[in-house]
Design an enzyme around this catalytic site. Structure first.
Site, mmCIF file in Angstrom:
data_model
loop_
_atom_site.group_PDB
_atom_site.id
_atom_site.type_symbol
_atom_site.label_atom_id
_atom_site.label_comp_id
_atom_site.label_asym_id
_atom_site.label_seq_id
_atom_site.Cartn_x
_atom_site.Cartn_y
_atom_site.Cartn_z
ATOM 1 N N ASP A 1 0.839 -1.205 0.000
ATOM 2 C CA ASP A 1 0.000 0.000 0.000
ATOM 3 C C ASP A 1 0.875 1.256 0.000
ATOM 4 O O ASP A 1 0.370 2.375 -0.052
ATOM 5 C CB ASP A 1 -1.015 -0.015 1.152
ATOM 6 C CG ASP A 1 -0.372 -0.045 2.525
ATOM 7 O OD1 ASP A 1 0.865 -0.167 2.613
ATOM 8 O OD2 ASP A 1 -1.118 0.049 3.525
ATOM 9 N N SER A 2 2.205 1.071 0.017
ATOM 10 C CA SER A 2 3.123 2.192 -0.240
ATOM 11 C C SER A 2 2.828 2.814 -1.594
ATOM 12 O O SER A 2 3.291 3.907 -1.899
ATOM 13 C CB SER A 2 4.577 1.710 -0.184
ATOM 14 O OG SER A 2 4.764 0.577 -1.008
ATOM 15 N N ASP B 1 -1.110 -6.142 -0.191
ATOM 16 C CA ASP B 1 -1.428 -5.534 1.104
ATOM 17 C C ASP B 1 -2.922 -5.349 1.273
ATOM 18 O O ASP B 1 -3.607 -4.855 0.363
ATOM 19 C CB ASP B 1 -0.778 -4.141 1.188
ATOM 20 C CG ASP B 1 0.504 -4.147 1.984
ATOM 21 O OD1 ASP B 1 0.769 -5.121 2.703
ATOM 22 O OD2 ASP B 1 1.247 -3.150 1.876
ATOM 23 N N LYS C 1 -1.153 -9.455 2.989
ATOM 24 C CA LYS C 1 -0.361 -8.994 4.139
ATOM 25 C C LYS C 1 -1.186 -8.010 4.946
ATOM 26 O O LYS C 1 -1.912 -7.190 4.358
ATOM 27 C CB LYS C 1 0.934 -8.326 3.657
ATOM 28 C CG LYS C 1 1.745 -7.681 4.789
ATOM 29 C CD LYS C 1 3.173 -7.357 4.386
ATOM 30 C CE LYS C 1 3.354 -6.051 3.662
ATOM 31 N NZ LYS C 1 2.919 -4.849 4.415
ATOM 32 N N GLU D 1 -1.023 -5.531 8.796
ATOM 33 C CA GLU D 1 -0.103 -4.928 9.768
ATOM 34 C C GLU D 1 -0.568 -5.147 11.203
ATOM 35 O O GLU D 1 -1.754 -5.013 11.503
ATOM 36 C CB GLU D 1 0.012 -3.420 9.494
ATOM 37 C CG GLU D 1 0.621 -3.104 8.136
ATOM 38 C CD GLU D 1 0.836 -1.612 7.905
ATOM 39 O OE1 GLU D 1 0.607 -0.805 8.828
ATOM 40 O OE2 GLU D 1 1.227 -1.257 6.778
ATOM 41 N N GLU E 1 9.679 -4.162 10.025
ATOM 42 C CA GLU E 1 10.040 -2.839 9.486
ATOM 43 C C GLU E 1 10.460 -1.891 10.601
ATOM 44 O O GLU E 1 9.801 -1.795 11.645
ATOM 45 C CB GLU E 1 8.838 -2.241 8.723
ATOM 46 C CG GLU E 1 9.134 -0.828 8.208
ATOM 47 C CD GLU E 1 8.150 -0.307 7.185
ATOM 48 O OE1 GLU E 1 7.214 -1.036 6.801
ATOM 49 O OE2 GLU E 1 8.337 0.853 6.753
HETATM 50 O O1 KIV Z 1 3.594 -1.113 1.524
HETATM 51 C C1 KIV Z 1 4.763 -1.529 1.449
HETATM 52 O O2 KIV Z 1 5.498 -1.283 0.481
HETATM 53 C C2 KIV Z 1 5.267 -2.345 2.541
HETATM 54 C C3 KIV Z 1 6.730 -2.630 2.585
HETATM 55 C C4 KIV Z 1 7.487 -1.403 2.858
HETATM 56 C C5 KIV Z 1 7.063 -3.720 3.517
HETATM 57 O O3 KIV Z 1 4.514 -2.732 3.393
#
Ligand code: KIV
Length: 276
Positions: free
Chosen positions: A48-49, A87, A117, A119, A187
């Protein structure tokens, strides 16, 4: 990559057991995914970056499930054989089991991801993970500096520095392994904690700003390739895309202005008239 060398959830545990470091990178669209698929990278994260590096938001909180599905589907089209984790965005696994299951399933069915994924490692997260696993969907967990917690943390701050915070993260890692996650992203934590967690669990740990001793590393595509402006301490750039792209655009401008582009090879010609 041939079908027989395609990775699955067991492949990464095997790499850890063999002491082979795991390489992961983010990707967000078809063209990036094609480049990653052509490389030796072990697996792709549609993070989600994307909210920050692709959509220009200040953090990841505005990324929607729809954004994640459409970018994951584009990555899947570009990397049909790669192992892809997507994510779950902010608030897509916080509102109850049914909502969590439906959202995780959408990333698998519509996005084409192999796993999702999420968090955090609190009790509520363990319940969300149990719900997703009930749907036969593999889960990767992410603890430490979790960007979706940026408001609670008061900024993007390294986590696990105090003895209490160190213990909490270690306990969460063990609980997540017991809950059945197949991989753990660590992280923004001190190197010693990254090492201790990696040695305490049998599932592979993937670090980003977690030091040298995790079982693998992940970086954001734009950071790795010099395609972003702000580079945190934990990043190393292996290319200079921003500078290269600007230089290429400027060369194009010069050639158009000088009448050097298009050249003879770039223009269409009519079919030559035949004699007789
Ligand atoms: O969203 C993302 O890119 C991430 C990584 C930085 C692990 O969660």
């Amino acid at each position: 990559m041939s079908k027989s060398s395609a990775k699955n959830v067991h492949s990464f545990r095997d790499l850890k057991a063999a002491g082979t470091k795991i390489t992961m990178v983010t990707a967000y669209d078809y063209a990036m995914a094609r480049c990653v698929a052509a490389s030796e990278i072990d697996l792709i994260l549609v993070g989600d970056s994307l909210g920050m590096v692709v959509l220009g938001y200040e953090n990841t909180l505005k990324v929607t499930l729809h954004d994640m599905i459409s970018h994951t589907a584009a990555v899947r089209r570009g990397a049909p054989q790669s192992f892809v984790i997507a994510d779950l965005p902010y608030m897509s696994y916080h509102l109850g089991r049914d909502d969590t299951k439906a959202n995780a399933a959408a990333l698998i069915i519509e996005g084409g991801a192999d796993a999702v994924k999420l968090e955090g490692g609190s009790g509520e997260r363990l319940e969300a993970i149990a719900a997703i696993l009930e749907c036969e969907i593999p889960v990767c967990a992410h603890i430490g500096l979790t960007p979706q917690s940026v408001r609670r943390f008061g900024g993007f701050r390294v986590q696990g520095k105090s003895p209490e915070a160190h213990e909490t993260l270690l306990r969460q890692a063990l609980a997540l392994e017991k809950a059945g996650v197949f991989m753990l992203v660590l992280e923004g934590i001190p190197e010693g904690l990254g090492k201790e967690i990696s040695q305490s669990v049998t599932i592979p740990t993937i670090g980003i700003g977690a030091g040298r001793h995790t079982d693998g590393q992940v970086l954001v595509y734009h950071d790795l390739l010099g395609h972003s402006d702000l580079l945190p301490k934990f990043v190393r750039s292996y290319a200079t895309l921003n500078a290269d792209i600007t230089a290429a655009l400027n060369r194009y401008c010069s050639e158009v202005r000088a009448g050097a582009f298009p050249g003879h090879e770039n223009v269409y010609h009519p079919i030559p008239e035949t004699e007789g």
